[in-house]
Design a protein around this motif. Sequence first.
Motif: not given
Lengths: 339, 339, 339
Positions: A94-95, A238-244, A259-264, C198-202
């Motif tokens: 993260h840093a 929804g807020r902050g979801s990441k779609i590949d 949510c994290v939705i990986v490719a395909q 960098a994934m996180g719970a928030d």
Amino acid sequence: MADPRFFTRAGPFSLRELAVIAEAELATDTDTEKSVSDIAALSEATGADISFLDNKLYVSEFTTSSAGACLVRPEYIDRAPADMALLLTEQPYHAYARVASAFYPAQQSRSEVHPTASISDTAVIGAGVCIGPNAVVSDGVEIAGGTEIGGNTTIGAGVKIGNNCQVFSNVTLQCCLIGDRVIVHPGVRIGQDGFGFAMGADGHLKVPQLGRVLIEDDVEIGANSTIDRGAGPDTVIGRGSKIDNLVQIGHNVRLGAGCVIVAQVGISGSTQLGNFVVAGGQVGFAGHLTIGDGAQIAAQSGVAKSIDPGAKMGGTPAQPMNDWLRGVTSLQRLTKRKG
Amino acid sequence: MADPRFFTRAGPFSLRELAVIAEAELATDTDTEKSVSDIAALSEATGADISFLDNKLYVSEFTTSSAGACLVRPEYIDRAPADMALLLTEQPYHAYARVASAFYPAQQSRSEVHPTASISDTAVIGAGVCIGPNAVVSDGVEIAGGTEIGGNTTIGAGVKIGNNCQVFSNVTLQCCLIGDRVIVHPGVRIGQDGFGFAMGADGHLKVPQLGRVLIEDDVEIGANSTIDRGAGPDTVIGRGSKIDNLVQIGHNVRLGAGCVIVAQVGISGSTQLGNFVVAGGQVGFAGHLTIGDGAQIAAQSGVAKSIDPGAKMGGTPAQPMNDWLRGVTSLQRLTKRKG
Amino acid sequence: MADPRFFTRAGPFSLRELAVIAEAELATDTDTEKSVSDIAALSEATGADISFLDNKLYVSEFTTSSAGACLVRPEYIDRAPADMALLLTEQPYHAYARVASAFYPAQQSRSEVHPTASISDTAVIGAGVCIGPNAVVSDGVEIAGGTEIGGNTTIGAGVKIGNNCQVFSNVTLQCCLIGDRVIVHPGVRIGQDGFGFAMGADGHLKVPQLGRVLIEDDVEIGANSTIDRGAGPDTVIGRGSKIDNLVQIGHNVRLGAGCVIVAQVGISGSTQLGNFVVAGGQVGFAGHLTIGDGAQIAAQSGVAKSIDPGAKMGGTPAQPMNDWLRGVTSLQRLTKRKG
């Protein structure tokens, strides 16, 4: 160092500045005014670079690295080379993300509407908006301040886009409302008709799709992904979801936050995902399911039933991950014995 | 009610008019001149709305709905609220599709060629055609009457498009002949080279792809799907077939009439589907297969062999559905016993 | 004969010329000056056409074909009709590819920059380059001689494209360097951000993606495929690799030379393929794997571990092909016994 044809570097930064940026703490006796000019991998860094150690597989590279500074967990202080300045944090990756964003900030768009863009007289364009060559902005569109629209992108009538979004090139938007700081990569299609037919042996009757797509703040959508609008209710990301890339999201689907939705991946109509659900690449979801908060689904799984919050699932049809792995092992044993 | 930014409502309609539109029969003693102003789901409808009951899971919502009118099978007459007007039909979902299309007809395009569109002098454009901003229409293209071409769509030389088609934005068409009333969603690619190579250990030789794509009447093709042109024979999509998003159709593939191909399906070169074949999401077909009329293939299946007409198949490699389900159960039992 | 609306035929050629083109040998006593005017399938060819026999399933069509000439292995000389001229080769399909390319050479582009294209003043455009209508060429782009850019394609700042490439319509290129003779089909997206957080719970923190995409010479990329740029290292597609439609290639992936990647494959970040790897349709690769030279993976497989050179693999998780097939058989037997 990143190719200057494509990336513009900021800095240099002092270690004191970088510690603030990274949300890290400088090790004692560090020269806080030492200057750092770039980021680099441990194995390639020089004395002018800052690097990071996150995965313990790379500890040996850390111990021999020439990096002038490094983001690292406190437990590794004793393994550091003598000349390396340490920025201590429990979340080095993260840093690193924060430091890399400081050295290579998102390209500043020239706040201009390119003369070849086709902009409706009834569109409302905010301050500092950039619209690329040959983009199309239709009647009644609203684009809020600081948002960038790429070349050859087509925005249909009535679409609303929030502040500081990045809509890349060759995108198509229809029947959607988009929040702030949303990133839409090239070739994404949002808001087209869902796949709705009253099927029959003599032909399939089209059912009008009268909902919208709502994209909440801080969503990112990968290249050539498709999100159909709702049939009556809305499709919601929804807020902050990441779609590949190359993901298909059917009508009336709702994704929670983060949510994290990986490719395909494909998500069939009316399925609802809770918050912080993770779906590996090429997973398929049947329609009308409920997937609980924090559920994780292994790549290529076929999800045919609803899933409890926090469950880890795999296989087709998806089972609890441990059962699936045991099944794979059993079958392999069986094959050896009887083959 | 649908968002007026995106959808324009027609009506109101009398119950008499709606019965004709729906191909339904009014229950006895109905006030045929009662006015209905919109469609709505059973749970949200008011006295001015018409709703429908198709799936028996929703009977309880039906019995308590405030809808002024409802499309419903005759068997449910006795369960209806006292004030609800009933339009009786054995196919309530089909009837709903017709009524919804009456309230929300497909947007009328302004029959104009946008001044920023690039139209070849040798293109032939029919009456009432609408061509959007920055669209490209190449030499010798023919577009028949009433067809709409979206912004930033590119139509290659010699392509022919029939009457009353809707080709959305950011589409690419090459080497294809398209029938009437065809709908092509954003980002679709039709007519590019198939994947044809004479493979070799020192390199792969490109084989010219000299066929076309023929799209018959009433076909619909979902966003970002790809249909390659034939290698020598043509690739053919039969009349009334419906193709969802992100589907790949290889060279020389032939679909019969009325096929339903769900999102992310891949059909390899030279495979032939009969009429009214249904393929669930993410199914893969090997090349050179014959799939019989009315065959149905479960989502994510891998079809490695030809399939008989009417067969229901599942799994990878695909087997008869019952065998596949039994195999899944057997494996799960085995896992529990030996795990 | 190919549709003249879409394909322009060259020729006729004499058998002598065709033997040179095909790298084949004329059978003895052939009339070397006999003229051939087109290519055709064995079953459809006339005396003016040349055909080919590669797959022995078609020997009976060969023995009864009316083709004036045929590319064929020497072993079939005795099976040929009396009037057929024979061009002998051990690789009839390769020979056909060469002959077909002679009769139907790649369309010559008109070397012009269309007046509606938006070209930056700082772009460098080589001799004989063709840029289609409404294409966008950004600052600092370099396009070498003989390359063609399709309509509505968008090329981002600093991109470099080699000689004699064909970049079709509605493509998006960013942060990439492209070699010579590369073919990029419609809707391809190259060089967008990889899926790095960098994934996180928030919430998930975006990690800047600072690498590029390098496309080596003679690569072909299918419609609507997506290739993300590297996170730090580059994403690399090796010389002569062929990628089909709707393929996803993640950040930092490296393909060696001559790989064949069939439609809808997904390759996760940092996985490396050697030379001449073949992946069937819809295969998924996990991240950070090493796939050896010449490995072959069956369609729909899920590759979770690295693979040795030359291995043939199948299934999810992928196993050696024979083990996988045996497992499928075992399970089917088990099902029958206990079902």
